[in-house]
Design a protein around this motif. Structure first.
Motif, PDB file in Angstrom:
ATOM      1  N   GLU A   1       0.698  -1.283   0.028  1.00 52.07           N
ATOM      2  CA  GLU A   1      -0.011   0.065  -0.005  1.00 52.07           C
ATOM      3  C   GLU A   1       0.841   1.273  -0.089  1.00 52.07           C
ATOM      4  OE1 GLU A   1      -3.827   1.545   2.576  1.00 52.07           O
ATOM      5  OE2 GLU A   1      -2.327   1.117   3.735  1.00 52.07           O
ATOM      6  N   LEU A   2       0.454   2.133  -1.094  1.00 50.87           N
ATOM      7  CA  LEU A   2       1.270   3.529  -0.921  1.00 50.87           C
ATOM      8  C   LEU A   2       0.069   4.478  -0.646  1.00 50.87           C
ATOM      9  CD1 LEU A   2       2.970   2.862  -4.212  1.00 50.87           C
ATOM     10  CD2 LEU A   2       3.881   2.931  -2.098  1.00 50.87           C
ATOM     11  N   VAL A   3       0.347   5.604   0.130  1.00 49.56           N
ATOM     12  CA  VAL A   3      -0.391   6.492   0.723  1.00 49.56           C
ATOM     13  C   VAL A   3       0.046   7.907   0.268  1.00 49.56           C
ATOM     14  CG1 VAL A   3      -0.869   5.200   3.044  1.00 49.56           C
ATOM     15  CG2 VAL A   3       0.845   6.783   2.978  1.00 49.56           C
ATOM     16  N   PRO A   4      -0.924   8.908   0.140  1.00 46.88           N
ATOM     17  CA  PRO A   4      -0.689  10.150  -0.332  1.00 46.88           C
ATOM     18  C   PRO A   4       0.570  10.679   0.529  1.00 46.88           C
ATOM     19  CG  PRO A   4      -3.155   9.947  -0.304  1.00 46.88           C
ATOM     20  CD  PRO A   4      -2.271   8.868   0.555  1.00 46.88           C
TER      21      PRO A   4
ATOM     22  N   ARG B   1     -12.527  11.937  -0.112  1.00 51.22           N
ATOM     23  CA  ARG B   1     -12.005  10.622   0.013  1.00 51.22           C
ATOM     24  C   ARG B   1     -10.610  10.626  -0.706  1.00 51.22           C
ATOM     25  NH1 ARG B   1     -15.592   7.855  -2.960  1.00 51.22           N
ATOM     26  NH2 ARG B   1     -14.373   7.885  -4.731  1.00 51.22           N
ATOM     27  N   LEU B   2      -9.650  10.217  -0.083  1.00 49.78           N
ATOM     28  CA  LEU B   2      -8.134  10.359  -0.522  1.00 49.78           C
ATOM     29  C   LEU B   2      -7.981   9.241  -1.479  1.00 49.78           C
ATOM     30  CD1 LEU B   2      -6.251  11.098   2.907  1.00 49.78           C
ATOM     31  CD2 LEU B   2      -6.934  12.749   0.725  1.00 49.78           C
ATOM     32  N   SER B   3      -6.978   9.483  -2.362  1.00 52.09           N
ATOM     33  CA  SER B   3      -6.483   8.469  -3.492  1.00 52.09           C
ATOM     34  C   SER B   3      -5.435   7.543  -2.681  1.00 52.09           C
ATOM     35  CB  SER B   3      -5.792   9.275  -4.643  1.00 52.09           C
ATOM     36  OG  SER B   3      -7.104   9.916  -5.244  1.00 52.09           O
ATOM     37  N   PHE B   4      -5.610   6.198  -3.076  1.00 49.47           N
ATOM     38  CA  PHE B   4      -4.179   5.352  -2.619  1.00 49.47           C
ATOM     39  C   PHE B   4      -3.901   4.728  -3.680  1.00 49.47           C
ATOM     40  CE2 PHE B   4      -6.604   6.245   1.232  1.00 49.47           C
ATOM     41  CZ  PHE B   4      -5.875   6.113   2.031  1.00 49.47           C
ATOM     42  N   ALA B   5      -2.637   4.221  -3.697  1.00 52.00           N
ATOM     43  CA  ALA B   5      -2.077   3.522  -4.716  1.00 52.00           C
ATOM     44  C   ALA B   5      -1.529   2.098  -4.258  1.00 52.00           C
ATOM     45  CB  ALA B   5      -0.891   4.243  -5.424  1.00 52.00           C
ATOM     46  N   TYR B   6      -1.472   0.971  -4.826  1.00 46.32           N
ATOM     47  CA  TYR B   6      -0.937  -0.265  -4.419  1.00 46.32           C
ATOM     48  C   TYR B   6      -0.131  -0.726  -5.610  1.00 46.32           C
ATOM     49  CZ  TYR B   6      -4.921   0.279  -1.281  1.00 46.32           C
ATOM     50  OH  TYR B   6      -5.772   0.791  -0.348  1.00 46.32           O
ATOM     51  N   LEU B   7       1.125  -1.583  -5.254  1.00 50.58           N
ATOM     52  CA  LEU B   7       1.723  -2.245  -6.368  1.00 50.58           C
ATOM     53  C   LEU B   7       2.301  -3.480  -5.751  1.00 50.58           C
ATOM     54  CD1 LEU B   7       4.955  -1.749  -5.360  1.00 50.58           C
ATOM     55  CD2 LEU B   7       4.578   0.628  -6.316  1.00 50.58           C
ATOM     56  N   GLY B   8       2.970  -4.367  -6.631  1.00 49.67           N
ATOM     57  CA  GLY B   8       3.199  -5.560  -6.335  1.00 49.67           C
ATOM     58  C   GLY B   8       3.886  -6.284  -7.463  1.00 49.67           C
TER      59      GLY B   8
ATOM     60  N   HIS C   1      -2.318  -0.509  -9.045  1.00 49.73           N
ATOM     61  CA  HIS C   1      -3.771  -0.290  -8.989  1.00 49.73           C
ATOM     62  C   HIS C   1      -3.908   1.225  -8.063  1.00 49.73           C
ATOM     63  CE1 HIS C   1      -7.949  -0.744  -8.388  1.00 49.73           C
ATOM     64  NE2 HIS C   1      -7.863  -0.467  -7.046  1.00 49.73           N
ATOM     65  N   ILE C   2      -4.375   2.218  -8.675  1.00 48.59           N
ATOM     66  CA  ILE C   2      -4.820   3.517  -8.476  1.00 48.59           C
ATOM     67  C   ILE C   2      -6.332   3.362  -7.783  1.00 48.59           C
ATOM     68  CG2 ILE C   2      -4.684   5.916  -8.456  1.00 48.59           C
ATOM     69  CD1 ILE C   2      -1.812   4.562  -8.961  1.00 48.59           C
ATOM     70  N   ALA C   3      -6.389   3.803  -6.741  1.00 50.46           N
ATOM     71  CA  ALA C   3      -7.783   3.860  -6.122  1.00 50.46           C
ATOM     72  C   ALA C   3      -8.166   5.299  -6.054  1.00 50.46           C
ATOM     73  CB  ALA C   3      -7.906   2.991  -4.763  1.00 50.46           C
ATOM     74  N   PRO C   4      -8.540   5.805  -6.815  1.00 50.62           N
ATOM     75  CA  PRO C   4      -8.699   7.378  -6.930  1.00 50.62           C
ATOM     76  C   PRO C   4      -9.896   7.737  -6.033  1.00 50.62           C
ATOM     77  CG  PRO C   4      -9.788   6.564  -8.918  1.00 50.62           C
ATOM     78  CD  PRO C   4      -9.222   5.273  -8.206  1.00 50.62           C
ATOM     79  N   GLY C   5      -9.565   8.797  -5.259  1.00 45.21           N
ATOM     80  CA  GLY C   5     -10.408   9.400  -4.176  1.00 45.21           C
ATOM     81  C   GLY C   5     -11.156  10.467  -4.985  1.00 45.21           C
TER      82      GLY C   5
ATOM     83  N   SER D   1     -13.130  -1.372  -7.026  1.00 44.26           N
ATOM     84  CA  SER D   1     -13.709  -1.583  -8.471  1.00 44.26           C
ATOM     85  C   SER D   1     -13.663  -0.516  -9.222  1.00 44.26           C
ATOM     86  CB  SER D   1     -15.052  -2.289  -8.171  1.00 44.26           C
ATOM     87  OG  SER D   1     -15.665  -1.134  -7.709  1.00 44.26           O
ATOM     88  N   TRP D   2     -13.627   0.884  -8.981  1.00 48.78           N
ATOM     89  CA  TRP D   2     -13.544   2.140  -9.653  1.00 48.78           C
ATOM     90  C   TRP D   2     -12.177   2.429  -9.899  1.00 48.78           C
ATOM     91  CZ3 TRP D   2     -14.821   1.935  -4.773  1.00 48.78           C
ATOM     92  CH2 TRP D   2     -14.115   2.749  -3.723  1.00 48.78           C
ATOM     93  N   GLY D   3     -11.320   1.907  -9.647  1.00 46.54           N
ATOM     94  CA  GLY D   3     -10.094   2.310  -9.586  1.00 46.54           C
ATOM     95  C   GLY D   3      -9.310   1.790 -11.265  1.00 46.54           C
ATOM     96  N   GLN D   4      -8.020   2.090 -11.410  1.00 42.70           N
ATOM     97  CA  GLN D   4      -7.165   1.923 -12.425  1.00 42.70           C
ATOM     98  C   GLN D   4      -6.247   0.542 -12.256  1.00 42.70           C
ATOM     99  OE1 GLN D   4      -5.979   4.783 -15.359  1.00 42.70           O
ATOM    100  NE2 GLN D   4      -6.966   6.275 -13.931  1.00 42.70           N
ATOM    101  N   THR D   5      -6.204  -0.407 -13.077  1.00 43.66           N
ATOM    102  CA  THR D   5      -5.116  -1.296 -12.835  1.00 43.66           C
ATOM    103  C   THR D   5      -4.427  -1.603 -14.124  1.00 43.66           C
ATOM    104  OG1 THR D   5      -6.664  -2.374 -10.965  1.00 43.66           O
ATOM    105  CG2 THR D   5      -4.703  -3.606 -12.090  1.00 43.66           C
ATOM    106  N   ALA D   6      -3.046  -1.918 -13.850  1.00 43.72           N
ATOM    107  CA  ALA D   6      -2.157  -2.182 -15.147  1.00 43.72           C
ATOM    108  C   ALA D   6      -1.068  -2.729 -14.632  1.00 43.72           C
ATOM    109  CB  ALA D   6      -1.778  -0.749 -15.966  1.00 43.72           C
TER     110      ALA D   6
END
Length: 195
Positions: A46-49, A65-72, A89-93, A136-141
């Motif tokens: 998990e990556l936080v702002p 609602r803040l955005s968060f990012a995740y990577l692996g 994965h970016i979970a936009p707020g 579910s509304w985030g972007q994944t690549a």
């Protein structure tokens, strides 16, 4: 019979230590559809702002609602032919609309030894993904990941992700904890040594 205060405190500390979450562990599974072995972390990092962003951006945006990012990291192994990728994965707020993360130079990773623009790749079509999107509304690549870059990530005290926002500003995310042990364990589980 009364227990001494020190004994109660020690018992409380020992019991609370049992409930602390363990580090993120590597996992491996065989994709039934492709017969490909997939190696990933049990859950993404998990990556936080960043608090540096716009001064006190995170604090002044209370109510949004803040955005968060995740990577692996991901390893795809098809009969000994191994390819690596970085799942993001970016979970936009509601704080910053994010641009398309697959667009050119949309994501930059920042490590102790410098920055690298991430290049999107097409991941193998599997029965299930290496990680599950958090929102579910985030972007994944998926993005290119070399063994050398994975080693640099595992050795780096700093792990930041700069993401281009829709207004061309940059949103910076930082790891919520030290990721070196997690990424080093992942490398060892995949048979990658520090050589």
């Amino acid at each position: 019979m009364r227990l001494p205060t020190a004994a109660i405190c020690v018992s409380f500390v020992l019991l609370s230590a049992c409930s602390t979450p363990s580090a993120i562990k590597p996992v491996e599974y065989l994709d039934d559809r492709t017969a490909m072995t997939v190696g990933s972390l049990k859950e993404p990092i998990e990556l936080v702002p960043s608090l540096r962003q716009g001064g006190l951006h995170v604090i002044t945006n209370l109510g949004k609602r803040l955005s968060f990012a995740y990577l692996g990291p991901v390893e795809w192994d098809r009969s000994g032919s191994i390819v690596y990728g970085l799942w993001v994965h970016i979970a936009p707020g509601t704080d910053h609309p994010i641009a398309d993360i697959r667009s050119s130079a949309a994501l930059t990773i920042v490590l102790d030894n410098g920055t690298r623009v991430l290049t999107p790749i097409d991941a193998p079509q599997l029965g299930r993904g290496a990680y599950q999107p958090v929102a579910s509304w985030g972007q994944t690549a998926y993005f290119e990941l070399t063994v050398e870059m994975l080693k640099q990530m595992a050795a780096s005290q700093k792990l930041e992700l700069n993401v281009r926002a829709a207004d061309d500003s940059v949103v910076t995310f930082v790891a919520s904890g030290d990721t070196r042990a997690t990424l080093t364990d992942y490398m060892h589980s995949r048979g990658i040594t520090g050589d």
